[in-house]
Structures are given as C-alpha cells and as structure tokens.
Write a protein that holds these residues in place. Structure first.
Motif, PDB file in Angstrom:
ATOM      1  N   GLY A   1       0.861  -1.186   0.000  1.00 32.82           N
ATOM      2  CA  GLY A   1       0.000   0.000   0.000  1.00 32.82           C
ATOM      3  C   GLY A   1       0.889   1.226   0.000  1.00 32.82           C
ATOM      4  O   GLY A   1       1.630   1.463   0.956  1.00 32.82           O
ATOM      5  N   THR A   2       0.869   1.989  -1.091  1.00 31.84           N
ATOM      6  CA  THR A   2       1.739   3.152  -1.229  1.00 31.84           C
ATOM      7  C   THR A   2       0.924   4.417  -0.959  1.00 31.84           C
ATOM      8  O   THR A   2       0.014   4.739  -1.729  1.00 31.84           O
ATOM      9  N   ASP A   3       1.231   5.121   0.120  1.00 34.12           N
ATOM     10  CA  ASP A   3       0.454   6.302   0.483  1.00 34.12           C
ATOM     11  C   ASP A   3       0.936   7.518  -0.303  1.00 34.12           C
ATOM     12  O   ASP A   3       2.126   7.874  -0.254  1.00 34.12           O
ATOM     13  N   LEU A   4      -0.003   8.145  -1.007  1.00 30.86           N
ATOM     14  CA  LEU A   4       0.295   9.296  -1.852  1.00 30.86           C
ATOM     15  C   LEU A   4      -0.450  10.531  -1.364  1.00 30.86           C
ATOM     16  O   LEU A   4      -1.556  10.426  -0.841  1.00 30.86           O
ATOM     17  N   VAL A   5       0.172  11.679  -1.564  1.00 33.78           N
ATOM     18  CA  VAL A   5      -0.526  12.951  -1.372  1.00 33.78           C
ATOM     19  C   VAL A   5      -0.332  13.776  -2.632  1.00 33.78           C
ATOM     20  O   VAL A   5       0.633  13.594  -3.381  1.00 33.78           O
ATOM     21  N   ARG A   6      -1.268  14.688  -2.829  1.00 31.52           N
ATOM     22  CA  ARG A   6      -1.241  15.532  -4.024  1.00 31.52           C
ATOM     23  C   ARG A   6      -1.167  16.992  -3.587  1.00 31.52           C
ATOM     24  O   ARG A   6      -1.813  17.387  -2.611  1.00 31.52           O
ATOM     25  N   THR A   7      -0.391  17.784  -4.298  1.00 34.94           N
ATOM     26  CA  THR A   7      -0.267  19.192  -3.940  1.00 34.94           C
ATOM     27  C   THR A   7      -0.672  20.132  -5.066  1.00 34.94           C
ATOM     28  O   THR A   7      -0.884  21.317  -4.822  1.00 34.94           O
ATOM     29  N   ASP A   8      -0.788  19.611  -6.287  1.00 36.87           N
ATOM     30  CA  ASP A   8      -1.196  20.467  -7.411  1.00 36.87           C
ATOM     31  C   ASP A   8      -1.693  19.598  -8.550  1.00 36.87           C
ATOM     32  O   ASP A   8      -1.781  18.377  -8.426  1.00 36.87           O
ATOM     33  N   ASP A   9      -1.974  20.251  -9.663  1.00 35.64           N
ATOM     34  CA  ASP A   9      -2.618  19.571 -10.792  1.00 35.64           C
ATOM     35  C   ASP A   9      -1.876  18.306 -11.202  1.00 35.64           C
ATOM     36  O   ASP A   9      -2.470  17.274 -11.465  1.00 35.64           O
ATOM     37  N   ASN A  10      -0.551  18.375 -11.242  1.00 35.53           N
ATOM     38  CA  ASN A  10       0.214  17.219 -11.708  1.00 35.53           C
ATOM     39  C   ASN A  10       1.336  16.860 -10.740  1.00 35.53           C
ATOM     40  O   ASN A  10       2.371  16.352 -11.151  1.00 35.53           O
ATOM     41  N   GLU A  11       1.125  17.155  -9.458  1.00 34.49           N
ATOM     42  CA  GLU A  11       2.162  16.912  -8.460  1.00 34.49           C
ATOM     43  C   GLU A  11       1.684  15.929  -7.399  1.00 34.49           C
ATOM     44  O   GLU A  11       0.833  16.258  -6.563  1.00 34.49           O
ATOM     45  N   PHE A  12       2.229  14.727  -7.457  1.00 32.77           N
ATOM     46  CA  PHE A  12       1.959  13.690  -6.466  1.00 32.77           C
ATOM     47  C   PHE A  12       3.259  13.373  -5.721  1.00 32.77           C
ATOM     48  O   PHE A  12       4.329  13.315  -6.336  1.00 32.77           O
ATOM     49  N   TYR A  13       3.169  13.132  -4.439  1.00 34.32           N
ATOM     50  CA  TYR A  13       4.312  12.732  -3.628  1.00 34.32           C
ATOM     51  C   TYR A  13       3.980  11.430  -2.909  1.00 34.32           C
ATOM     52  O   TYR A  13       2.839  11.212  -2.508  1.00 34.32           O
ATOM     53  N   VAL A  14       5.010  10.581  -2.731  1.00 32.26           N
ATOM     54  CA  VAL A  14       4.846   9.402  -1.885  1.00 32.26           C
ATOM     55  C   VAL A  14       5.069   9.830  -0.443  1.00 32.26           C
ATOM     56  O   VAL A  14       6.133  10.362  -0.106  1.00 32.26           O
ATOM     57  N   LEU A  15       4.063   9.611   0.391  1.00 32.12           N
ATOM     58  CA  LEU A  15       4.159   9.978   1.798  1.00 32.12           C
ATOM     59  C   LEU A  15       4.841   8.872   2.598  1.00 32.12           C
ATOM     60  O   LEU A  15       5.659   9.127   3.469  1.00 32.12           O
ATOM     61  N   GLU A  16       4.486   7.620   2.294  1.00 33.38           N
ATOM     62  CA  GLU A  16       5.161   6.486   2.940  1.00 33.38           C
ATOM     63  C   GLU A  16       4.832   5.204   2.191  1.00 33.38           C
ATOM     64  O   GLU A  16       3.889   5.148   1.400  1.00 33.38           O
ATOM     65  N   ASP A  17       5.659   4.189   2.445  1.00 35.86           N
ATOM     66  CA  ASP A  17       5.445   2.864   1.855  1.00 35.86           C
ATOM     67  C   ASP A  17       4.932   1.929   2.942  1.00 35.86           C
ATOM     68  O   ASP A  17       5.394   1.977   4.084  1.00 35.86           O
ATOM     69  N   ASN A  18       3.991   1.070   2.586  1.00 35.55           N
ATOM     70  CA  ASN A  18       3.456   0.077   3.518  1.00 35.55           C
ATOM     71  C   ASN A  18       3.674  -1.304   2.905  1.00 35.55           C
ATOM     72  O   ASN A  18       2.888  -1.756   2.075  1.00 35.55           O
ATOM     73  N   ALA A  19       4.770  -1.925   3.309  1.00 36.96           N
ATOM     74  CA  ALA A  19       5.149  -3.202   2.712  1.00 36.96           C
ATOM     75  C   ALA A  19       5.115  -4.343   3.718  1.00 36.96           C
ATOM     76  O   ALA A  19       5.524  -5.454   3.410  1.00 36.96           O
ATOM     77  N   ARG A  20       4.642  -4.079   4.910  1.00 33.99           N
ATOM     78  CA  ARG A  20       4.616  -5.104   5.954  1.00 33.99           C
ATOM     79  C   ARG A  20       3.256  -5.802   5.925  1.00 33.99           C
ATOM     80  O   ARG A  20       3.132  -6.905   5.429  1.00 33.99           O
ATOM     81  N   THR A  21       2.249  -5.156   6.458  1.00 33.94           N
ATOM     82  CA  THR A  21       0.885  -5.710   6.421  1.00 33.94           C
ATOM     83  C   THR A  21      -0.092  -4.566   6.108  1.00 33.94           C
ATOM     84  O   THR A  21      -0.830  -4.123   6.990  1.00 33.94           O
ATOM     85  N   PRO A  22      -0.077  -4.047   4.882  1.00 31.83           N
ATOM     86  CA  PRO A  22      -0.945  -2.912   4.545  1.00 31.83           C
ATOM     87  C   PRO A  22      -2.420  -3.273   4.677  1.00 31.83           C
ATOM     88  O   PRO A  22      -2.844  -4.363   4.298  1.00 31.83           O
TER      89      PRO A  22
END
Length: 475
Positions: free
Chosen positions: A145-166
């Motif tokens: 489960g890859t947590d993403l946030v968005r800040t603008d029209d075409n700007e996405f950032y990865v907030l954190e990775d969930n690779a254990r038990t998402p």
C-alpha cells in the motif's frame, strides 16, 4: 476579487469551476437535493453498520468498535493522471523488492556507499534471520500500500510505503459497492474503472507464489491475530472473498516439515499464508517467546522452502521512515532511472545538523516516529499547541534517531457532503499493489482517506478520519 485558496482542490482546482474529471459529476450533483443526499449518507452508515464494516481502536475501552465515516462525494482521477501515478508506483515497488533481496544477501547498496550500514545494523525491522533467505519466486512484497498525497494539478508525492501488512483494501471495496448500490445512475453516466476484481486478483497473485514443496493446487490461508485486532473485519472479508481459510495461530502446527491447519479430517498442509500478524509475533521460537498469535517453528519451515509467507518476514524495514528518506537513491540504484514519484523532503533527526534544524522549526514541521503508523506518535507542528510542542521537544531530544521530520505540505482537498452543501477537506490516497512472478498489478484507484475536521491534515481512521470512493475514469 476573492483570494485563491492556498491548496489545490481536486474538484475545482484553484478556481470555482469544476475540473474536467469532475465535470459530469458536478452536473449530476447540481441537480440533486442536498437533503436527499444527506438521507443517502445516513443510509450508507446504516448499511455499513449492518454489514459490520468496523475497526477497533487500541487503548480505547469505551470504543472497542467504530464505523469508519464514509463520505458520499467521490474522489475522481482522470485516466491520464492515473497512468503517471501507476507507472511511478510500479517503478517504486520493483525497487523495493530488489532492495529487500539485496539487504538480505550481498548488500550491494551498502557496499556502493548509497545507504549507510547503520541504517540496517541499528534497525529493529531488519531481521538477521532472513539473511540468505530467498522467498518463493523471489517476491518479498506480495501486497503493498503506497500512500500518496497531491499538492497540485500534476504533483503527487509518496508519503510512505506500507510493505509489511498494509490494510484498508476492504474499505475500498465496500465503498465502491455502497456507491453502486445507492447511485447506479451515476455509473451509467460516468465510466469508472472497476475495483471488484481485487480479491480474485489477490488470490491468483498469491497462488502464483506457491513454494516448491507445493504439489497440485496451492492451499491458501489468511492468518489473523483474532477478533480483537483492529483490522479483523478485513481479514475475515478477504478470506471469504478469496475462498481461503481464515486461521489463527492455535489452528496451525508444524507437521512433517510443513505448516498444517487443523480440519475435521486431521491436519492439512498450507502452501501460502497471507499473514496479518507482525514479524515479532510470527514465531515464538524465533522472535517473541511470549507470542500466542503465531506458529512455533514456522520460520524453520519457511527457510526450508516449505511455505510462502506473504508478505515475507523482514519486509517491515521498507516501511521505516528513515529508510524512506533514501528511496530516491534506492529507486535509482536498482532501476537505473530517476524516481517518477517524488518523496516528501525528509530530515533524519539522527543527523545532528538536521536535528538542530527540526528543533528550531518544530512549529512548522510534521515529525513522525520512524516505525510509527496510524497517525500515532507524531506531531503536526502548525496544529499543535505550545505545550504539545514543548512536550514533543523533550521526546525528540531524548531519542532523535527515532524520528524524521517533513515540511507541512499543502495537501489537496476534495469536497465532503455537509448540512450546508460541499466543503473542502484534505485527503491522501492508498493504492494497492499485488506482486507475483507473473508481474505487478495495481488496482485503479485505492482507498482515499479524508480528514473530516476543517483544516486537519490527519486522515487516519484512528484519529477521526473517514474514507471516500476513488474513481479512476476510463479513457
């Protein structure tokens, strides 16, 4: 002239007219009566309560089970936007899997000087028991489960990775089912990519990772800590949807070198175990000797190739927020490419200069525990009182290596339904990724979590957040 908001609203951009992905929905919404929609919202809550879509809150004896609030206004993502996001997620997940193989084998990334050795040596999530172990199919991260946030029209950032038990995929599925039930006319007007195939895709992906010891059709089981776990509803839901066995530790034992489950006809070997139990509780003979949740001896069977454990033990190090700060280097090291999706700039408080900067700017930063999750143990500086900041400063100075800090991003908003109509609230997104030797599959959309309080940036359900259905439009 009205001042433009300092955040990007996914429905209206930075203006007052709907963006292209929301145009058809906005036309439909304008023709609806707000009172009717509020009635539908109450109907959805009653439906969730009837089905039992709940979660538990640890340490809160007065609220053993809660409904996750569900908002009827969907988050809508254009196909072209999703194409970039999914490509970036796939790149990142490939790099994570290669990273996990490397750190438990030759540690080339350390030898190359791209990752300090202490990032592994001093990390509780790094399992020496996994050194030299290659999981079936060389897959460590079966579900991400890859947590993403968005800040603008075409700007996405990865907030954190969930690779254990998402967790959270059951809410994604129930949210869509609820929207289809209540607003079927919307889905005839707006072409949305489906998500209902996830359980069968999960089953197919896990069975493709069966160990060499498997003969014939693989037997699949979901290992749950039990009914008191915060995500038990999801464990039972996915087991049912996959036609897999739902088991607890006391249902399993090692028999003739295999992990077997108790049945009315004796013990039957399991080939693939989708575990929702943390590493420390997985095997009392290897890890926490007091654990009643795992299976004594399962790690010996695993190392001998007698069972597939998804996700593999030791993948939790990929969730570590200090490791996260190295992800741009990790992606480039293993793929030879620059990261498509950017990290949020991160200060590692273990570094003296970074610590000084963080302490001087606590009121403006978000500070998190490196192993934290669920919104616990963190400080959101702009929303904290002077007393809360002072108390957190003491914890940070006492154990700086336990924390990272990030700037407070202007997270995008999506409207929620209120008594007065639509009101913007901040959101994040958790897409779900399946990995097997057959490839990587990303469900279109994922779980949108929404902060229901005005101005709040904390979307976690345990902290009062809710969820939305996420629509990825067809081409």
């Amino acid at each position: 002239m009205a001042k433009k908001p300092d955040y990007f609203d996914e429905m209206y951009g930075r203006g007052s007219t709907p963006r292209a992905p929301f145009e058809d929905y906005a036309k439909w919404f304008d023709g609806e009566n707000n009172a009717r929609l509020l009635e539908k919202s109450a109907e959805a809550e009653a439906l969730f309560r009837l089905i039992g879509v709940t979660f538990n809150v640890y340490g809160d004896p007065d609220a053993a089970e809660r409904l996750i609030p569900f908002d009827l206004v969907p988050r809508i993502i254009a196909a072209r936007e999703w194409a970039k996001v999914s490509k970036g997620i796939e790149q990142r997940v490939r790099a994570l899997n290669a990273f996990l193989h490397d750190i438990y084998h030759r540690q080339e990334i350390v030898r190359a000087g791209r990752l300090p050795a202490e990032m592994l040596a001093r990390n509780d999530a790094f399992l020496p028991e996994m050194i030299g172990v290659t999981p079936p199919g060389d897959i460590y991260t079966h579900i991400v489960g890859t947590d993403l946030v968005r800040t603008d029209d075409n700007e996405f950032y990865v907030l954190e990775d969930n690779a254990r038990t998402p967790s959270g995929v059951s809410y994604m599925l129930e949210n869509r089912e609820t929207m289809l039930h209540m607003f079927p006319e919307l889905f005839s007007k707006i072409k949305v990519q489906p998500v209902s195939q996830y359980p069968q895709s999960l089953r197919r992906s896990l069975m493709a990772c069966a160990p060499n010891a498997c003969s014939g059709r693989p037997t699949l089981a979901v290992l749950t800590p039990g009914i008191h776990n915060s995500a038990y509803y999801e464990h039972a839901f996915l087991a049912d949807q996959m036609s897999a066995e739902l088991v607890e530790g006391h249902d399993l034992r090692v028999v003739d070198g295999r992990v077997a489950m108790r049945t009315t006809r004796g013990y039957k070997p399991i080939d693939v175990l989708y575990r929702r139990v943390d590493d420390d509780f997985l095997d009392p003979l290897t890890f926490n000797p007091d654990s009643m949740l795992g299976v004594p001896g399962i790690m010996d069977v695993y190392r001998a190739g007698g069972i597939t454990i998804a996700n593999a033990p030791g993948t939790g190090i990929a969730d570590d927020k200090a490791i996260y700060s190295y992800m741009p280097d990790i992606v480039e090291f293993y793929t030879g490419e620059k990261a498509i999706l950017n990290n949020v700039p991160t200060h590692r408080c273990s570094d003296p200069e970074a610590l000084k900067y963080v302490l001087d700017n606590l009121a403006d930063l978000v500070v998190k525990e490196v192993h934290g999750s669920g919104g616990y143990g963190m400080l959101v500086g702009p929303a904290a009182s002077k007393k809360e900041i002072a108390a957190f400063r003491i914890k940070l100075e006492a154990n700086p290596g336990n924390y990272i800090a990030q700037p407070t991003l202007a997270l995008s908003t999506v409207p929620i339904l209120t008594d007065a109509g639509l009101a913007p609230r901040h959101v994040d997104l958790r897409p779900f990724v399946l990995v097997s030797p057959q490839g990587i599959e990303i469900t279109p959309g994922g779980l949108t979590r929404v902060a229901l309080s005005e101005g709040s940036l904390v979307v976690n359900s345990s902290q009062g957040g809710g969820t939305k259905d996420t629509w990825v439009l067809e081409e």
